[in-house]
Design a protein around this motif. Structure first.
Motif, PDB file in Angstrom:
ATOM      1  N   GLU A 251       0.829  -1.205   0.000  1.00  0.00           N
ATOM      2  CA  GLU A 251       0.000   0.000   0.000  1.00  0.00           C
ATOM      3  C   GLU A 251       0.866   1.257   0.000  1.00  0.00           C
ATOM      4  OE1 GLU A 251      -3.935   1.441   2.397  1.00  0.00           O
ATOM      5  OE2 GLU A 251      -2.210   0.843   3.595  1.00  0.00           O
ATOM      6  N   GLU A 252       1.997   1.231   0.730  1.00  0.00           N
ATOM      7  CA  GLU A 252       2.879   2.390   0.787  1.00  0.00           C
ATOM      8  C   GLU A 252       3.506   2.684  -0.575  1.00  0.00           C
ATOM      9  OE1 GLU A 252       4.256   1.721   5.458  1.00  0.00           O
ATOM     10  OE2 GLU A 252       5.519   0.994   3.814  1.00  0.00           O
ATOM     11  N   ILE A 253       3.824   1.629  -1.303  1.00  0.00           N
ATOM     12  CA  ILE A 253       4.386   1.812  -2.643  1.00  0.00           C
ATOM     13  C   ILE A 253       3.387   2.508  -3.550  1.00  0.00           C
ATOM     14  CG2 ILE A 253       5.204   0.596  -4.702  1.00  0.00           C
ATOM     15  CD1 ILE A 253       6.298  -1.574  -2.797  1.00  0.00           C
ATOM     16  N   TRP A 254       2.135   2.042  -3.516  1.00  0.00           N
ATOM     17  CA  TRP A 254       1.132   2.618  -4.424  1.00  0.00           C
ATOM     18  C   TRP A 254       0.783   4.058  -4.047  1.00  0.00           C
ATOM     19  CZ3 TRP A 254       1.946   0.091  -8.319  1.00  0.00           C
ATOM     20  CH2 TRP A 254       1.949  -1.297  -8.372  1.00  0.00           C
ATOM     21  N   TYR A 255       0.798   4.370  -2.771  1.00  0.00           N
ATOM     22  CA  TYR A 255       0.546   5.763  -2.389  1.00  0.00           C
ATOM     23  C   TYR A 255       1.709   6.657  -2.818  1.00  0.00           C
ATOM     24  CZ  TYR A 255      -3.899   5.560   0.006  1.00  0.00           C
ATOM     25  OH  TYR A 255      -5.247   5.450   0.269  1.00  0.00           O
TER      26      TYR A 255
ATOM     27  N   VAL B  40       8.887   6.449  -0.667  1.00  0.00           N
ATOM     28  CA  VAL B  40       8.006   5.625   0.165  1.00  0.00           C
ATOM     29  C   VAL B  40       8.124   6.032   1.630  1.00  0.00           C
ATOM     30  CG1 VAL B  40       7.604   3.287   0.998  1.00  0.00           C
ATOM     31  CG2 VAL B  40       7.979   3.675  -1.443  1.00  0.00           C
ATOM     32  N   THR B  41       9.334   6.272   2.080  1.00  0.00           N
ATOM     33  CA  THR B  41       9.534   6.688   3.473  1.00  0.00           C
ATOM     34  C   THR B  41       8.819   8.002   3.750  1.00  0.00           C
ATOM     35  OG1 THR B  41      11.673   5.561   3.596  1.00  0.00           O
ATOM     36  CG2 THR B  41      11.263   7.300   5.211  1.00  0.00           C
ATOM     37  N   TRP B  42       8.909   8.942   2.836  1.00  0.00           N
ATOM     38  CA  TRP B  42       8.225  10.229   3.020  1.00  0.00           C
ATOM     39  C   TRP B  42       6.709  10.018   3.125  1.00  0.00           C
ATOM     40  CZ3 TRP B  42       4.357  13.196   1.208  1.00  0.00           C
ATOM     41  CH2 TRP B  42       4.321  14.533   1.598  1.00  0.00           C
ATOM     42  N   ALA B  43       6.143   9.202   2.209  1.00  0.00           N
ATOM     43  CA  ALA B  43       4.700   8.963   2.234  1.00  0.00           C
ATOM     44  C   ALA B  43       4.266   8.304   3.541  1.00  0.00           C
ATOM     45  CB  ALA B  43       4.297   8.095   1.050  1.00  0.00           C
ATOM     46  N   ARG B  44       5.110   7.418   4.075  1.00  0.00           N
ATOM     47  CA  ARG B  44       4.780   6.730   5.321  1.00  0.00           C
ATOM     48  C   ARG B  44       4.855   7.668   6.522  1.00  0.00           C
ATOM     49  NH1 ARG B  44       9.187   3.655   6.047  1.00  0.00           N
ATOM     50  NH2 ARG B  44       8.481   2.078   4.555  1.00  0.00           N
ATOM     51  N   THR B  45       5.843   8.563   6.538  1.00  0.00           N
ATOM     52  CA  THR B  45       6.103   9.392   7.726  1.00  0.00           C
ATOM     53  C   THR B  45       5.427  10.764   7.677  1.00  0.00           C
ATOM     54  OG1 THR B  45       8.172  10.173   6.713  1.00  0.00           O
ATOM     55  CG2 THR B  45       8.300   8.256   8.184  1.00  0.00           C
ATOM     56  N   HIS B  46       4.738  11.060   6.565  1.00  0.00           N
ATOM     57  CA  HIS B  46       4.045  12.347   6.445  1.00  0.00           C
ATOM     58  C   HIS B  46       2.599  12.118   5.994  1.00  0.00           C
ATOM     59  CE1 HIS B  46       8.307  13.452   6.150  1.00  0.00           C
ATOM     60  NE2 HIS B  46       7.964  14.664   6.572  1.00  0.00           N
ATOM     61  N   PRO B  47       1.818  11.393   6.816  1.00  0.00           N
ATOM     62  CA  PRO B  47       0.448  11.089   6.394  1.00  0.00           C
ATOM     63  C   PRO B  47      -0.412  12.330   6.216  1.00  0.00           C
ATOM     64  CG  PRO B  47       0.778  10.508   8.704  1.00  0.00           C
ATOM     65  CD  PRO B  47       2.128  10.815   8.147  1.00  0.00           C
ATOM     66  N   GLY B  48      -0.200  13.343   7.064  1.00  0.00           N
ATOM     67  CA  GLY B  48      -0.999  14.557   6.947  1.00  0.00           C
ATOM     68  C   GLY B  48      -0.754  15.287   5.642  1.00  0.00           C
ATOM     69  N   PRO B  49       0.491  15.648   5.326  1.00  0.00           N
ATOM     70  CA  PRO B  49       0.774  16.286   4.040  1.00  0.00           C
ATOM     71  C   PRO B  49       0.376  15.420   2.845  1.00  0.00           C
ATOM     72  CG  PRO B  49       2.604  16.627   5.547  1.00  0.00           C
ATOM     73  CD  PRO B  49       1.674  15.667   6.221  1.00  0.00           C
ATOM     74  N   ALA B  50       0.493  14.096   2.992  1.00  0.00           N
ATOM     75  CA  ALA B  50       0.101  13.213   1.893  1.00  0.00           C
ATOM     76  C   ALA B  50      -1.394  13.339   1.611  1.00  0.00           C
ATOM     77  CB  ALA B  50       0.456  11.763   2.233  1.00  0.00           C
TER      78      ALA B  50
END
Length: 500
Positions: A119-123, A145-155
């Motif tokens: 799921e993290e890859i696709w996001y 991927v790390t950014w998407a995982r650790t920044h859920p709000g900005p994502a």
């Protein structure tokens, strides 16, 4: 008055027009090759998230056409889908090497090996497509991927803002996913990746107004993903299925003949009449008239300019127009256009080499040779997609069909097929969830169930009137020619095997 093409000229035009059709996945679509069957219209609806189709029916063709503005515009015009002109289209996955839009075949396994969730890859892919600035500045997918995982709000803000901006512009962000059978060599890992992709697609489908994912899948892959993500069934309601009728197949053939860039194609268009030229300024493309596309009576009349009137000396042996697709059909009635065009290409080459002075471009025996070669291609494809099929059918080589189910199961037992299937399945099975085994029957010793699975795949045909669940040892089973010929089974009075 336009002089009709001679048999040799038709033969040469066929060879030029059909060159490379068996390698369609490696050739980019062009205005010349863009043919739009009526039945494929729903596949291009923006809200059709899943587009299902077997190998060779056009999934990659349509995925690539959506990515090309000129082809997308042509589809919008011919299919009357104005929304296709209001898209920002980005590849979400495909076969392009070194794409900046998605992790490639070397990067993706390394991400998973490092503990990244599908799921993290696709996001990360989605956020990159939507222009998330931090991700665009990162070259490494592990960093994205790390950014998407650790920044859920900005994502989430990125998704909401992109949705709102697209609404203000009256546009839709569309991500196109194709070639998903190449996601991973391990089937279970591939199925988990697809299930999570569908989960993300469903969230965008129901949670945004202007962000959509379009996922091109084989039906068996969609079914496997639904085992892991039951809510994926919610996407079934608007899923499209790529199928080809007999009229569609011949319309495709005539479209290819009329869109070659030479004098013979021009004469073909003049002798058939009614072709429409693309708008000024657009890439050159000719659209065949409705009768050539959809009227089987007119198509048969036209095809008999190319082929012998009969598949022998008289009508009792069949007419090529109906005979050819009938012998390329699987037991579910489905035909691959790639098989159809391959058979015609081989028929033209065989007639040229064995009967160059024949009074038609295609001799009836050469058409039979084309079907044999199309069978080889189709069997290679299904063995690659579903390897256990070869395990099951190969022991039957040399048998005659129709054949009783009891005899098939006896041959399977003598060849220790259950043991071979268990050995294959052991590479992929999850002991606690046997329903996830996708390399053969879910229970390797249930050979009656294997028969039903082969019937569902279109490889075996049920000759009895009774429901499949009620078949017994005396029930007669058959293989359609598209599989029978390459697998080496005989049929009394049918197309003989190669070399006989």
């Amino acid at each position: 008055m336009t002089e009709p093409l001679s048999p040799g000229e038709y033969r040469d035009l066929l060879s030029r027009a059909l060159e490379g059709t068996v390698d369609a996945d490696t050739r980019l679509p062009t205005p010349h090759t863009l043919y739009m069957p009526d039945a494929h219209r729903t596949a291009l609806y923006v809200d059709s998230t899943v587009v299902q189709g077997d190998r060779g029916v056009g999934k990659t063709f349509w995925a690539r056409s959506l990515l090309e503005p000129d082809l997308r515009e042509a589809a919008a015009t011919e299919y009357r889908i104005s929304r296709l002109n209001r898209l920002h289209v980005t590849p979400g996955f495909g076969m392009d090497v070194g794409s900046r839009h998605y992790p490639g075949p070397l990067v993706l396994p390394s991400l998973l090996a490092g503990g990244t969730l599908p799921e993290e890859i696709w996001y990360a892919v989605l956020l990159t497509a939507l222009g998330q600035s931090e991700l665009l500045n990162m070259a490494d997918w592990s960093d994205r991927v790390t950014w998407a995982r650790t920044h859920p709000g900005p994502a989430e803000s990125t998704i909401a803002q992109a949705d709102a901006q697209a609404a203000a512009e009256n546009m839709v962000h569309l991500l196109v996913f194709d070639g998903l059978e190449h996601l991973h060599t391990d089937w279970d890992t591939r199925n988990r990746l697809i299930a999570e992709l569908l989960r993300v697609a469903m969230r965008m489908r129901f949670g945004t107004r202007n962000i959509r994912l379009k996922v091109f899948l084989r039906p068996d892959m969609f079914d496997a993903a639904k085992q892991l993500f039951p809510d994926a069934s919610k996407l079934s309601g608007n899923a499209a299925l790529l199928t080809w009728s007999r009229a569609d197949l011949y319309g495709l053939l005539f479209h290819h003949l009329g869109n070659e860039d030479d004098e013979a194609a021009e004469r073909f268009r003049r002798t058939t009449g009614g072709w429409k030229h693309s708008d000024p300024g657009a890439p050159v493309r000719y659209v065949p008239p409705a009768a050539v596309r959809n009227d089987e009576r007119e198509q048969q009349r036209l095809f008999e300019r190319l082929a012998d009137p009969y598949m022998g000396t008289n009508v009792r042996q069949g007419r090529p127009y109906t005979w050819l697709p009938n012998h390329l059909m699987d037991s579910n009635g489905l035909i691959s256009p790639r098989s159809f065009l391959r058979a015609l290409d081989v028929a033209a080459e065989t007639t040229r080499s064995t009967r160059p002075s024949h009074t038609r471009a295609l001799h009836h025996d050469a058409i039979r040779s084309g079907v044999r070669q199309a069978s080889v291609v189709r069997v290679d494809q299904i063995c690659e997609d579903t390897p256990w099929v070869e395990r099951a059918i190969e022991p039957l080589r040399g048998c005659q069909v129709p054949i009783a189910q009891g005899k098939i199961i006896s041959i399977w037992k003598d060849s220790e097929l259950p043991l071979r299937l268990r050995e294959d399945s052991a590479h992929y099975a999850q002991v606690d969830r046997p329903e996830l085994v996708r390399t053969g029957p879910r229970h390797a010793d249930d050979l009656s169930r294997l028969v039903r699975e082969l019937i569902d795949l279109g490889v075996l045909r049920n000759r009895d009137k009774k429901p499949v669940a009620e078949l017994d040892e005396f029930s007669l089973l058959d293989l359609p020619d598209i599989y029978r010929l390459a697998f080496g089974l005989g049929r009394l009075g049918g197309i003989p095997l190669a070399g006989r």
